[in-house]
Scaffold this active site. Structure first.
Site, PDB file in Angstrom:
ATOM      1  N   ILE A 291       0.901  -1.159   0.000  1.00  0.00           N
ATOM      2  CA  ILE A 291       0.000   0.000   0.000  1.00  0.00           C
ATOM      3  C   ILE A 291       0.934   1.201   0.000  1.00  0.00           C
ATOM      4  O   ILE A 291       1.524   1.533   1.027  1.00  0.00           O
ATOM      5  CB  ILE A 291      -0.931   0.019   1.228  1.00  0.00           C
ATOM      6  N   PRO A 292       1.127   1.840  -1.153  1.00  0.00           N
ATOM      7  CA  PRO A 292       2.290   2.728  -1.344  1.00  0.00           C
ATOM      8  C   PRO A 292       2.141   4.122  -0.742  1.00  0.00           C
ATOM      9  O   PRO A 292       2.088   5.126  -1.451  1.00  0.00           O
ATOM     10  CB  PRO A 292       2.419   2.773  -2.871  1.00  0.00           C
ATOM     11  N   CYS A 293       2.119   4.190   0.591  1.00  0.00           N
ATOM     12  CA  CYS A 293       2.025   5.491   1.252  1.00  0.00           C
ATOM     13  C   CYS A 293       3.272   6.342   1.003  1.00  0.00           C
ATOM     14  O   CYS A 293       3.233   7.564   1.160  1.00  0.00           O
ATOM     15  CB  CYS A 293       1.772   5.317   2.750  1.00  0.00           C
ATOM     16  N   HIS A 294       4.368   5.701   0.579  1.00  0.00           N
ATOM     17  CA  HIS A 294       5.591   6.460   0.277  1.00  0.00           C
ATOM     18  C   HIS A 294       5.415   7.370  -0.937  1.00  0.00           C
ATOM     19  O   HIS A 294       6.204   8.293  -1.136  1.00  0.00           O
ATOM     20  CB  HIS A 294       6.762   5.505   0.044  1.00  0.00           C
TER      21      HIS A 294
END
Length: 281
Positions: free
Chosen positions: A246-249
């Site tokens: 889950i690409p919160c970056h």
């Protein structure tokens, strides 16, 4: 397949931190290499093997103007896919990712009846703890230091679950996630998460961001139909339990500044630079 080790990543992270802190003066290769205790030749070789590009080129990803241009580019791409009804551009390597939410009852039960197997693995971004159930991956933490702390965090998050350390159970997942070793390119990777309805909306929206893309917290708020809830979006992004997948970056501030990251700012820069430079290819 080249498996990276934590010692290499730690040196890369030190170099990124130094380059970021001294970005205005644009330190040359020899200066950065000296700072992390390597010869210029070995530093250039290590960095290029890791990132797929030279340290000099990587520096551009620390530039606010570059970040702003990526924000605009990604937003346009997302708008296009929504306007013409195309499938989401957000993919990880050749894997599609599905998000399955736990029911309110399961959420409240704290993992009762759930068996969670986890392992600790080397990745291009340091060690990670990967935890999985029969229904999908439930946690992915990056580690800095004590492995037991992450194990305790997992136990606290799933108080009533049966938690078993099983390196073999998560080895293939680690290779699939970080090294493009697909178990099946046709089968989506399922993530099992527990969260509020609002958090689920935010996490689902993050899956739409394409690899190498960057968007703002404001854009995420607009994507879920809550344009004034930017602060709440930021809180939900920060509570993402499954890093990287889950690409919160890929979410940064409107100003082009990177903002915070639960797993460390150097790691956020490292992942963004890796993805933008096609390091995953």
């Amino acid at each position: 397949m080249s498996i990276h080790n934590t010692e290499d990543y730690n040196r890369i992270a030190q170099a990124i931190a130094f380059m970021r802190q001294n970005h205005q003066s644009q330190p040359d290769l020899a200066t950065v290499a000296q700072h992390i205790g390597l010869s210029e030749y070995h530093f250039q070789r290590l960095f290029t093997q890791w990132a797929g590009i030279s340290p000099k080129r990587f520096l551009q990803y620390l530039n606010v103007e570059y970040a702003k241009s990526k924000i605009t580019q990604t937003k346009n791409l997302l708008d296009l896919t929504l306007d013409v009804g195309l499938s989401s551009p957000g993919r990880l390597h050749d894997l599609f990712v599905n998000l399955e939410a736990m029911s309110p009852g399961e959420f409240k039960a704290g993992g009762a009846g759930l068996q969670i197997r986890y392992g600790i693995h080397e990745t291009p971004f340091g060690k990670s703890l990967i935890a999985t159930t029969m229904r999908g991956v439930c946690n992915l933490y990056f580690l800095d230091g004590d492995e037991h702390l992450s194990e305790q965090t997992l136990q606290l998050e799933w108080k009533n679950a049966q938690i078993i350390r099983d390196q073999q159970a998560t080895q293939l997942l680690s290779e699939q996630i970080f090294y493009s070793v697909s178990l099946s390119t046709e089968k989506p990777l399922t993530l099992l998460v527990k969260g509020t309805n609002f958090q689920m909306q935010v996490w689902r929206s993050l899956l739409k961001i394409p690899v190498g893309g960057i968007i703002t917290y404001q854009t995420v708020a607009e994507m879920i139909g809550r344009p004034t809830a930017v602060r709440a979006v930021g809180n939900a992004v920060g509570k993402n339990p499954i890093s990287y997948l889950i690409p919160c970056h890929r979410v940064i501030r409107e100003s082009g500044e990177l903002g915070g990251y639960r797993w460390g700012l150097e790691r956020k820069i490292a992942i963004l630079g890796w993805e933008t430079s096609d390091g995953v290819a």
